[in-house]
Write an enzyme that holds these catalytic residues in place. Structure first.
Site, PDB file in Angstrom:
ATOM      1  N   LYS A  33       0.851  -1.190   0.000  1.00 44.88           N
ATOM      2  CA  LYS A  33       0.000   0.000   0.000  1.00 44.88           C
ATOM      3  C   LYS A  33       0.891   1.247   0.000  1.00 44.88           C
ATOM      4  CE  LYS A  33      -2.064   1.666   3.788  1.00 44.88           C
ATOM      5  NZ  LYS A  33      -1.872   3.111   3.769  1.00 44.88           N
ATOM      6  N   LYS A  65      -6.974   8.028   0.388  1.00 37.90           N
ATOM      7  CA  LYS A  65      -8.211   8.263   1.138  1.00 37.90           C
ATOM      8  C   LYS A  65      -9.063   9.299   0.421  1.00 37.90           C
ATOM      9  CE  LYS A  65      -6.647   6.547   5.517  1.00 37.90           C
ATOM     10  NZ  LYS A  65      -5.285   6.179   5.086  1.00 37.90           N
ATOM     11  N   ILE A  69     -15.689  14.703  -5.451  1.00 40.75           N
ATOM     12  CA  ILE A  69     -16.689  14.415  -6.478  1.00 40.75           C
ATOM     13  C   ILE A  69     -16.112  13.390  -7.470  1.00 40.75           C
ATOM     14  CG2 ILE A  69     -17.911  16.604  -6.297  1.00 40.75           C
ATOM     15  CD1 ILE A  69     -16.243  17.545  -8.770  1.00 40.75           C
ATOM     16  N   TYR A  71     -15.709  13.180 -10.700  1.00 35.85           N
ATOM     17  CA  TYR A  71     -14.776  13.616 -11.741  1.00 35.85           C
ATOM     18  C   TYR A  71     -13.357  13.701 -11.185  1.00 35.85           C
ATOM     19  CZ  TYR A  71     -12.306  16.554 -15.083  1.00 35.85           C
ATOM     20  OH  TYR A  71     -11.369  17.032 -15.952  1.00 35.85           O
ATOM     21  N   SER A 121      -8.509   3.969  12.625  1.00 37.19           N
ATOM     22  CA  SER A 121      -7.824   3.403  13.788  1.00 37.19           C
ATOM     23  C   SER A 121      -7.522   4.431  14.879  1.00 37.19           C
ATOM     24  CB  SER A 121      -6.513   2.750  13.337  1.00 37.19           C
ATOM     25  OG  SER A 121      -5.722   3.667  12.607  1.00 37.19           O
ATOM     26  N   GLY A 178      -3.337  -0.611  11.997  1.00 34.48           N
ATOM     27  CA  GLY A 178      -3.304  -0.295  13.429  1.00 34.48           C
ATOM     28  C   GLY A 178      -2.408  -1.254  14.193  1.00 34.48           C
ATOM     29  N   GLN A 182       0.752   1.515  16.127  1.00 36.05           N
ATOM     30  CA  GLN A 182      -0.497   2.099  16.630  1.00 36.05           C
ATOM     31  C   GLN A 182      -1.082   1.300  17.794  1.00 36.05           C
ATOM     32  OE1 GLN A 182      -3.286   3.999  13.579  1.00 36.05           O
ATOM     33  NE2 GLN A 182      -1.984   2.730  12.272  1.00 36.05           N
TER      34      GLN A 182
END
Ligand code: XMP
Length: 227
Positions: A33, A65, A69, A71, A121, A178, A182
């Protein structure tokens, strides 16, 4: 089958370090990621370099994240879809019409996966996202993304997501961050029903990332076997 998705957020390393890490770990993980830390340091060029290592069997997740909108969101993901990244994280709270519906359609047409955030998280998510969770569930039931992000730091929310999906007969994978820095132990989210654990610094700051990955894979195996 590994249940680890490695979050690659280090900003003090070279692209060669990234490429080496990915080449050496691909066979032991489910995917990778990349988020805004990578984009803001290494830019589109960095992503292009990484895309040479992409193979379709793994998850290559772009985590910006998204919350905009349709487009703007489709135009934002387009270059990454073209490079071969195959999953994209967006917020659920932006709703369906004019945003998530169109993004989901665009990704489907382009063989890519939509992953929506169930709740997050960090502590602040309790005050906002958790309070709106039944509305977020309505969005998820309608959009039917490929995956949901639910926090290992609050595993009861993984359980809630699992129950909600089961009650509605919806098959969606749960990805859980997490772990480690975390606070949650590796294996905790899998124990509560997550399909994958998203793990960043615990792996990327380890002196031996491959060994760390192998250790976590073993923990996951044990958790799954003990059912
Ligand atoms: P660490 O280093 O803490 O990295 O293992 C965690 C990674 O996961 C992301 N993250 C989240 N992503 N919802 C998300 O969609 C969350 O609640 C959440 N919490 C952490 C974070 O961006 C990092 O890449």
């Amino acid at each position: 089958m590994s249940r680890i998705i490695v979050a690659l957020d280090r900003v003090d390393k070279s692209i060669d370090w990234y490429k080496e890490l990915i080449s050496n770990t691909q066979e032991y993980v489910a995917g990778y990621k990349f988020g805004l830390p990578f984009l803001t340091r290494y830019g589109i060029r960095g992503f292009k370099e990484i895309s040479r290592l992409i193979n379709e069997e793994k998850l290559w997740i772009i985590d910006f994240k998204l919350a905009d909108i349709s487009y703007v969101m489709t135009k934002s993901v387009e270059p990454f879809v073209k490079m071969g990244f195959n999953a994209f994280i967006a917020h659920s709270f932006i709703g369906r019409h004019g945003s998530l519906r169109e993004l989901k359609e665009y990704l489907l047409e382009n063989n890519s996966k939509l992953i929506l955030i169930y709740t997050m998280s960090h502590q602040g998510a309790i005050d906002v996202l958790d309070k709106s969770i039944s509305i977020i569930e309505e969005v998820i039931a309608d959009i039917r993304p490929w995956g949901l992000v639910a926090p290992a730091t609050r595993p009861e929310m993984i359980k809630r997501a699992k129950n909600f999906l089961h009650k509605n007969g919806i098959e969606i994978r749960i990805l859980s961050p997490g772990i480690g820095y975390q606070g949650a132990e590796p294996g905790k989210a899998i124990q509560y029903g997550a399909d994958y654990e998203i793990i960043g610094r615990l792996i990327t700051y380890s002196p031996d990332p491959i060994l760390r990955i192998k250790e976590i894979n073993c923990i996951h195996e044990k958790v799954v076997r003990s059912g």
